[in-house]
Design a protein around this motif. Structure first.
Motif, PDB file in Angstrom:
ATOM      1  N   GLY A 184      31.135  42.455  16.872  1.00  0.00           N
ATOM      2  CA  GLY A 184      30.885  42.272  18.289  1.00  0.00           C
ATOM      3  C   GLY A 184      32.019  42.760  19.166  1.00  0.00           C
ATOM      4  N   LYS A 185      31.775  42.708  20.454  1.00  0.00           N
ATOM      5  CA  LYS A 185      32.765  43.132  21.449  1.00  0.00           C
ATOM      6  C   LYS A 185      32.675  42.200  22.654  1.00  0.00           C
ATOM      7  CE  LYS A 185      31.696  46.724  23.895  1.00  0.00           C
ATOM      8  NZ  LYS A 185      31.418  48.143  24.256  1.00  0.00           N
ATOM      9  N   LEU A 186      33.805  41.649  23.045  1.00  0.00           N
ATOM     10  CA  LEU A 186      33.862  40.798  24.234  1.00  0.00           C
ATOM     11  C   LEU A 186      34.523  41.586  25.362  1.00  0.00           C
ATOM     12  CD1 LEU A 186      34.640  37.045  24.398  1.00  0.00           C
ATOM     13  CD2 LEU A 186      35.756  38.595  26.004  1.00  0.00           C
ATOM     14  N   THR A 187      33.888  41.575  26.516  1.00  0.00           N
ATOM     15  CA  THR A 187      34.378  42.328  27.669  1.00  0.00           C
ATOM     16  C   THR A 187      34.394  41.438  28.900  1.00  0.00           C
ATOM     17  OG1 THR A 187      33.367  44.355  26.800  1.00  0.00           O
ATOM     18  CG2 THR A 187      34.016  44.376  29.113  1.00  0.00           C
ATOM     19  N   VAL A 188      35.464  41.536  29.679  1.00  0.00           N
ATOM     20  CA  VAL A 188      35.515  40.892  30.986  1.00  0.00           C
ATOM     21  C   VAL A 188      35.705  41.997  32.013  1.00  0.00           C
ATOM     22  CG1 VAL A 188      36.707  39.267  32.495  1.00  0.00           C
ATOM     23  CG2 VAL A 188      36.491  38.773  30.057  1.00  0.00           C
ATOM     24  N   ALA A 189      34.789  42.103  32.963  1.00  0.00           N
ATOM     25  CA  ALA A 189      34.864  43.180  33.946  1.00  0.00           C
ATOM     26  C   ALA A 189      34.258  42.725  35.264  1.00  0.00           C
ATOM     27  CB  ALA A 189      34.137  44.425  33.446  1.00  0.00           C
ATOM     28  N   LYS A 190      34.787  43.269  36.332  1.00  0.00           N
ATOM     29  CA  LYS A 190      34.228  43.035  37.655  1.00  0.00           C
ATOM     30  C   LYS A 190      33.162  44.076  37.907  1.00  0.00           C
ATOM     31  CE  LYS A 190      35.704  41.966  42.373  1.00  0.00           C
ATOM     32  NZ  LYS A 190      36.871  41.887  43.287  1.00  0.00           N
TER      33      LYS A 190
ATOM     34  N   PHE B 247      38.979  29.905  28.829  1.00  0.00           N
ATOM     35  CA  PHE B 247      38.877  30.550  27.525  1.00  0.00           C
ATOM     36  C   PHE B 247      40.163  30.231  26.785  1.00  0.00           C
ATOM     37  CE2 PHE B 247      39.172  34.122  24.530  1.00  0.00           C
ATOM     38  CZ  PHE B 247      37.875  34.188  24.056  1.00  0.00           C
ATOM     39  N   SER B 248      40.062  29.463  25.704  1.00  0.00           N
ATOM     40  CA  SER B 248      41.273  28.949  25.064  1.00  0.00           C
ATOM     41  C   SER B 248      41.132  28.892  23.548  1.00  0.00           C
ATOM     42  CB  SER B 248      41.599  27.550  25.593  1.00  0.00           C
ATOM     43  OG  SER B 248      40.524  26.662  25.345  1.00  0.00           O
TER      44      SER B 248
ATOM     45  N   VAL C 184      41.823  37.186  29.310  1.00  0.00           N
ATOM     46  CA  VAL C 184      40.468  36.712  29.598  1.00  0.00           C
ATOM     47  C   VAL C 184      40.521  35.521  30.545  1.00  0.00           C
ATOM     48  CG1 VAL C 184      38.413  35.624  28.626  1.00  0.00           C
ATOM     49  CG2 VAL C 184      39.492  37.539  27.427  1.00  0.00           C
ATOM     50  N   ASN C 185      41.364  34.566  30.227  1.00  0.00           N
ATOM     51  CA  ASN C 185      41.455  33.354  31.039  1.00  0.00           C
ATOM     52  C   ASN C 185      41.923  33.676  32.458  1.00  0.00           C
ATOM     53  OD1 ASN C 185      41.029  30.446  30.816  1.00  0.00           O
ATOM     54  ND2 ASN C 185      43.202  30.264  31.262  1.00  0.00           N
ATOM     55  N   SER C 186      42.860  34.616  32.579  1.00  0.00           N
ATOM     56  CA  SER C 186      43.357  34.996  33.907  1.00  0.00           C
ATOM     57  C   SER C 186      42.263  35.666  34.726  1.00  0.00           C
ATOM     58  CB  SER C 186      44.557  35.935  33.776  1.00  0.00           C
ATOM     59  OG  SER C 186      45.665  35.282  33.211  1.00  0.00           O
ATOM     60  N   TYR C 187      41.587  36.638  34.132  1.00  0.00           N
ATOM     61  CA  TYR C 187      40.579  37.391  34.875  1.00  0.00           C
ATOM     62  C   TYR C 187      39.413  36.515  35.331  1.00  0.00           C
ATOM     63  CZ  TYR C 187      42.688  41.944  33.845  1.00  0.00           C
ATOM     64  OH  TYR C 187      43.527  43.029  33.784  1.00  0.00           O
TER      65      TYR C 187
END
Length: 214
Positions: free
Chosen positions: A51-57, A89-90, A135-138
């Motif tokens: 899998g792939k985890l992505t955080v994006a605006k 996210f921790s 991740v947690n910051s974004y």
């Protein structure tokens, strides 16, 4: 000199565009698997798919999205829209002693008791903390501590400083090229982390604080 000045201006414009693109997407992306909750609601087991985890605006709605994609099929299965203060996210501390599956992370929303567990699939664990911190910051509307870096410093130079840097660059060979190539080769050669099949128990207390390793 005029040509060098134009080159310096072009470099400055390119760096400004790069920073603008980075700031608009605020993206972090890495190899990551999901974990499935058993029917009893107390145990989670690794989903062995890549899998792939992505955080994006998103450029469409301007909102922050956390998504999970099946890399094998290229299909996005989960898409969470997250507002600052909505989720964390921790790392799951109680999974630390789980010999086969100790790279477990938890996405927990403040508005629901449902928990979303993930496990790292990057080949090395040395970047796990950095990735999870980003991740947690974004998702909370913050910039990671190292955002910008050297590119931002170069972008803050005026035209005279950029011209001087270019002039100095012509007078001496590039240092460290061999080391950079070797580092790039190491990065390209890394595969997915081997997936453990051991389960992680998610007891009643996990609604507040993570999971315990079996």
């Amino acid at each position: 000199v005029e040509m060098n000045l134009r080159s310096a201006i072009s470099m400055q414009q390119a760096l400004a565009g790069l920073r603008s693109q980075q700031q608009s997407s605020n993206m972090v992306e890495f190899r990551c698997g999901k974990m499935k909750m058993d029917g009893n609601g107390t145990t989670v087991r690794p989903d062995m798919r890549k899998g792939k985890l992505t955080v994006a605006k998103s450029q469409e709605d301007g909102l922050m999205h956390l998504t999970w994609t099946d890399r094998g099929q290229g299909v996005m299965e989960d898409d969470f829209i997250i507002f600052p203060g909505d989720a964390t996210f921790s790392y799951v501390e109680k999974a630390r002693n789980n010999a086969k599956n100790n790279r477990v992370y938890l996405l927990k929303f403040t508005s629901t008791s449902k928990l979303h567990f993930f496990w790292m699939q990057e080949p090395k664990a040395d970047k796990d903390e950095e990735l999870s911190s980003k991740v947690n910051s974004y998702i909370n509307g913050e910039e990671p501590a190292d955002q910008g870096g050297a590119a931002a410093s170069v972008g803050q130079m005026d035209q005279a400083q950029l011209l001087a840097m270019l002039t100095q660059g012509r007078s001496r060979p590039m240092d460290g090229a061999g080391g950079d190539a070797a580092a790039a080769g190491d990065a390209a050669g890394g595969g997915d982390a081997a997936g453990g099949t051991e389960s992680v128990t998610a007891g009643p207390a996990d609604a507040a604080a993570g999971a315990s390793g079996e």
